[in-house]
Write a protein that holds these residues in place. Sequence first.
Motif, PDB file in Angstrom:
ATOM      1  N   LEU A   8      64.143  26.766  61.499  1.00  0.00           N
ATOM      2  CA  LEU A   8      63.249  25.972  60.655  1.00  0.00           C
ATOM      3  C   LEU A   8      62.287  25.158  61.514  1.00  0.00           C
ATOM      4  CD1 LEU A   8      62.299  25.004  57.895  1.00  0.00           C
ATOM      5  CD2 LEU A   8      64.125  23.292  57.943  1.00  0.00           C
ATOM      6  N   ASP A   9      62.765  24.601  62.610  1.00  0.00           N
ATOM      7  CA  ASP A   9      61.887  23.862  63.527  1.00  0.00           C
ATOM      8  C   ASP A   9      60.806  24.774  64.110  1.00  0.00           C
ATOM      9  OD1 ASP A   9      63.290  21.509  63.088  1.00  0.00           O
ATOM     10  OD2 ASP A   9      64.446  21.645  64.948  1.00  0.00           O
ATOM     11  N   LEU A  27      58.188  20.803  57.020  1.00  0.00           N
ATOM     12  CA  LEU A  27      57.944  21.562  55.796  1.00  0.00           C
ATOM     13  C   LEU A  27      59.088  21.317  54.825  1.00  0.00           C
ATOM     14  CD1 LEU A  27      56.917  25.048  57.227  1.00  0.00           C
ATOM     15  CD2 LEU A  27      55.415  23.254  56.375  1.00  0.00           C
ATOM     16  N   ASP A  28      58.773  21.251  53.551  1.00  0.00           N
ATOM     17  CA  ASP A  28      59.806  21.190  52.518  1.00  0.00           C
ATOM     18  C   ASP A  28      60.336  22.608  52.367  1.00  0.00           C
ATOM     19  OD1 ASP A  28      61.341  21.141  50.234  1.00  0.00           O
ATOM     20  OD2 ASP A  28      59.922  19.970  49.065  1.00  0.00           O
ATOM     21  N   PRO A  29      61.567  22.878  52.801  1.00  0.00           N
ATOM     22  CA  PRO A  29      62.061  24.250  52.800  1.00  0.00           C
ATOM     23  C   PRO A  29      62.274  24.843  51.407  1.00  0.00           C
ATOM     24  CG  PRO A  29      63.792  22.735  53.461  1.00  0.00           C
ATOM     25  CD  PRO A  29      62.527  21.946  53.350  1.00  0.00           C
ATOM     26  N   ASP A  30      62.285  24.002  50.388  1.00  0.00           N
ATOM     27  CA  ASP A  30      62.545  24.474  49.037  1.00  0.00           C
ATOM     28  C   ASP A  30      61.288  24.601  48.177  1.00  0.00           C
ATOM     29  OD1 ASP A  30      65.330  24.573  49.539  1.00  0.00           O
ATOM     30  OD2 ASP A  30      65.429  22.405  49.248  1.00  0.00           O
ATOM     31  N   ARG A  31      60.161  24.252  48.735  1.00  0.00           N
ATOM     32  CA  ARG A  31      58.900  24.304  47.988  1.00  0.00           C
ATOM     33  C   ARG A  31      58.180  25.610  48.298  1.00  0.00           C
ATOM     34  NH1 ARG A  31      54.212  19.866  48.527  1.00  0.00           N
ATOM     35  NH2 ARG A  31      52.906  20.660  46.853  1.00  0.00           N
ATOM     36  N   LEU A  36      52.579  24.700  49.220  1.00  0.00           N
ATOM     37  CA  LEU A  36      52.395  23.923  50.450  1.00  0.00           C
ATOM     38  C   LEU A  36      50.998  24.128  51.035  1.00  0.00           C
ATOM     39  CD1 LEU A  36      55.843  24.619  52.142  1.00  0.00           C
ATOM     40  CD2 LEU A  36      55.078  22.456  51.156  1.00  0.00           C
ATOM     41  N   GLY A  37      50.258  25.113  50.498  1.00  0.00           N
ATOM     42  CA  GLY A  37      48.911  25.394  50.995  1.00  0.00           C
ATOM     43  C   GLY A  37      48.872  26.486  52.040  1.00  0.00           C
ATOM     44  N   ILE A  38      49.901  27.325  52.073  1.00  0.00           N
ATOM     45  CA  ILE A  38      49.972  28.416  53.042  1.00  0.00           C
ATOM     46  C   ILE A  38      49.557  29.709  52.341  1.00  0.00           C
ATOM     47  CG2 ILE A  38      51.459  29.687  54.620  1.00  0.00           C
ATOM     48  CD1 ILE A  38      53.300  27.157  54.603  1.00  0.00           C
ATOM     49  N   VAL A  67      59.947  33.394  49.094  1.00  0.00           N
ATOM     50  CA  VAL A  67      58.903  32.563  48.487  1.00  0.00           C
ATOM     51  C   VAL A  67      58.775  31.206  49.172  1.00  0.00           C
ATOM     52  CG1 VAL A  67      58.193  31.444  46.330  1.00  0.00           C
ATOM     53  CG2 VAL A  67      59.204  33.717  46.271  1.00  0.00           C
ATOM     54  N   THR A  68      59.876  30.655  49.640  1.00  0.00           N
ATOM     55  CA  THR A  68      59.868  29.323  50.246  1.00  0.00           C
ATOM     56  C   THR A  68      60.128  29.411  51.749  1.00  0.00           C
ATOM     57  OG1 THR A  68      62.240  28.958  49.980  1.00  0.00           O
ATOM     58  CG2 THR A  68      60.818  28.340  48.108  1.00  0.00           C
ATOM     59  N   PRO A  69      59.774  28.376  52.507  1.00  0.00           N
ATOM     60  CA  PRO A  69      60.120  28.361  53.925  1.00  0.00           C
ATOM     61  C   PRO A  69      61.629  28.513  54.150  1.00  0.00           C
ATOM     62  CG  PRO A  69      58.469  26.697  53.496  1.00  0.00           C
ATOM     63  CD  PRO A  69      58.915  27.225  52.153  1.00  0.00           C
ATOM     64  N   GLY A  70      62.427  27.914  53.285  1.00  0.00           N
ATOM     65  CA  GLY A  70      63.877  28.032  53.416  1.00  0.00           C
ATOM     66  C   GLY A  70      64.349  29.467  53.280  1.00  0.00           C
TER      67      GLY A  70
END
Length: 84
Positions: A8-9, A27-31, A36-38, A67-70
């Motif tokens: 994640l880092d 980053l909010d991993p659940d958004r 987030l604008g990506i 879908v999310t960073p997480g």
Amino acid sequence: MPTREEILDRLTKITLETVPELGKTRLDPDRPSAELGISSVNLAAIMTKLTAELGVKVPASEMLDAVTPGELVDLMVRKVAEKG
């Protein structure tokens, strides 16, 4: 093998280098990434860099399912584990 937090880092660092206008330190991993604008173009660039750093190959279809960073991080954790 890197931990989930380390991946994640790395994802955060690469994302902020690729999309500096996000102006965040975490980053909010659940958004959802789109919220987030990506953009999808930026996401492709981010994933290319991250997979190269981790030394894994990930089919585009699997990346697009995350879908999310997480979810992306979880995918990378699985791929790194499979690589051994």
